[in-house]
Write an enzyme that holds these catalytic residues in place. Sequence first.
Site, PDB file in Angstrom:
ATOM      1  N   GLU A   1       0.764  -1.225  -0.361  1.00 61.17           N
ATOM      2  CA  GLU A   1       0.024   0.092  -0.319  1.00 61.17           C
ATOM      3  C   GLU A   1       0.951   1.371  -0.008  1.00 61.17           C
ATOM      4  O   GLU A   1       1.106   2.246  -0.724  1.00 61.17           O
ATOM      5  CB  GLU A   1      -1.185   0.133   1.010  1.00 61.17           C
ATOM      6  CG  GLU A   1      -1.537   0.925   1.167  1.00 61.17           C
ATOM      7  CD  GLU A   1      -3.373   0.848   0.765  1.00 61.17           C
ATOM      8  OE1 GLU A   1      -3.769  -0.194   0.535  1.00 61.17           O
ATOM      9  OE2 GLU A   1      -3.825   2.317  -0.252  1.00 61.17           O
ATOM     10  N   ASP A   2       1.803   0.938   0.823  1.00 58.29           N
ATOM     11  CA  ASP A   2       2.889   2.695   1.303  1.00 58.29           C
ATOM     12  C   ASP A   2       3.775   2.752   0.570  1.00 58.29           C
ATOM     13  O   ASP A   2       4.966   3.594   0.306  1.00 58.29           O
ATOM     14  CB  ASP A   2       2.640   2.389   2.550  1.00 58.29           C
ATOM     15  CG  ASP A   2       1.208   3.215   3.456  1.00 58.29           C
ATOM     16  OD1 ASP A   2       0.136   3.152   2.367  1.00 58.29           O
ATOM     17  OD2 ASP A   2       0.874   2.440   4.588  1.00 58.29           O
TER      18      ASP A   2
END
Length: 714
Positions: free
Chosen positions: A76-77
């Site tokens: 995600e990051d």
Amino acid sequence: MVELDALIEEIPKYQPGADVDLLTRAYEFSAASHQGQQRASGEPYLSHPLEVAQLLVGFKMDVTTVIAGLLHDVLEDTRATKADLEREFGKEIADLVDGVTKLGKLAFSSREERQAENFRKMLVAMARDLRVLMIKLADRLHNMRTVHYLPDDRARKIAQETLDIYAPLAHRLGMAKVKAELEDLALRTMHADAYVDLQKRVARRRLEREADINHVIAILEKKLSEVDIESQIRGRPKHFYSIWKKMHDQGREFDEIYDLTAVRIITSSVRDCYGTLGVVHSLWKPVPGRFKDFIAMPKVNMYQSLHTTVIGPKGDPVEIQIRTWEMHRIAEEGIAAHWLYKEKKSGKDKLDESLLWLRQLMETQQDMKDPREFMDTVRVDLFPDEVYVFTPKGDVKALPEGATPIDFAFTVHTKVGEHCVGAKVNGKLVPLRYTLRQGDIVEIITSPNQHPSRDWLKIVKSTRARAKINQWLKTEERSRSIELGREMLEREAKKYRLNAAALLAGEDMRRAASDLGFPSVDDLLASVGYGKSSAQHLLNRIAPGPLVEPPERSKAAAARPKSEPQGVRIRGVEDLLVRFARCCNPLPGDPITGFITRGRGLTVHARDCLTVAKSVLDRERLINVEWDVEEPAQRPVRIAVYIGRDRPGLLSEITGAISSQNGNITKAEVTVTADRRGINHFVVEVSDLNQLQGIMSAIRDVPDVINVERVRGL
Ligand code: MN
């Protein structure tokens, strides 16, 4: 901050032989990936995955899950990809992380209870592996523990979602401890004053109540040791949110809820549980109707205990729970407590075993009101009968397995269903017969000219869509029958040179309807249209005198010149105006039939056209026709070309494919969406079906063309 060493030390205690080297590598990978990132608290980002991993160790999850927990935010990051994870840590871990990432992308927007329930079900359904949910819950728990670092409005939104989705999910999975903590943290976020107030009141009252509880405990301990039952007895604190909710929902006072004395007795065997119950009931009088045996009949979320309420030493009711240590662990940890019961091999086996375990669980269930509830909730897709899909706004719709965009359209609105021409699923155009899949985002495309067809009944799965389509067809059939009845009567009248319009509007027609027992003139006409009443009999009734056929009625017609070749041959009829029905637009090669239409001559339809199917009752209007192969005519046909990705030169390649098969393009409508997908329509003149098929397969061979369809109608 949790240290890696703590995890390395703890996991082998409950999972001997766990691969802690892989754990160390995951730690290093996560640290490198999140390098330089910070949490809202100001801590290095790595603290979050470490805490999540720590929570998973607390749930006693296997090392694979703990590793996935350490890595759960890297997709995600950070710049890491699923392929990276798969290479470094294997497919099982990559899949778990990918699963958590996908759940994170689901946005829950609606506050409606039914939507929340659907959303919870969908979370479970999308988490192909239950361990994904464990990671998600651990993630949410740590985020809630640190939610006060976020701006107020964001914190409140997360807290609300926690109450709507994640706390009930924890409850369904039997994880009482996680549920209670999530709820208390949410309460603290949403109603800080109420939370602090409750904290103070509970602390104050606890001191006052302590003596009473200790008195009960002392009596119980003494009696139980006399009969050699080993036990641990505790007062049973209620969590703040449950007190607050009872006060709030039931309008009750704090004292009413809190003052109940409640104790929990934990023993070492099931036998001792029942023994303890005997002791309790011999000490104090049980309150009738309050005894519940959740050991013989566990609750749907695996909970087991004996519950009873007795009139205690001071004459007040005392609630008592009796359970074994194992039951206690399951009551607190739920599904997590079951996790390490068996030696597990691979992810697939785990799924099967969790299924087996659920089955066994279900077989022991007897007392639940809705025995399917837990099963439905925990693994929707193990029993594939529902799919959960989104509207573009993020609302969840539950549909039967195998449902199509038409089913979806009818859940949005009846009018949307009736005018549905196609759909975009996840931004991509799909045909109406597309089978919706878990988590699809569906956008319906409508057209005012579109209407339900009988074919739709073959592909819809939901009862709602089926009923709505049938209803539409029925209404449509009735209005068509009325129109048909009117036409037949007019045609009959013309034979006798009678003024049909005057007769139909006249008093005799109304009287005929009521004499024959029809509620209205329309109903009588419909009956003629359906073929239940005869047009000639009716005309006889309403005509001013006896019917006399005028002589030589066909001479004038025969004198007219023969019409131009039109590509069809009609048995026995030479001079009829021939048109091709726009609804089905048949091509030479398609089976066809002719249909006499008032004022329009002969209309040629494809034999499988719905318009024809609807008029089968009116045999005299249908005429056998066949294609005239000696005098072929070019016919226009519409085709739709679905484009996966637009690129320079694509259009000319498609038109080139059409020309290569000698197709003559008379019209092109090109639509390209923002994401460079599109649907192009062409009207092409062809001489027959064979040529059309050649054109379609030539277009299909063009790269980036996803599908080519013949569109009925022009
Ligand atoms: Mn996270």
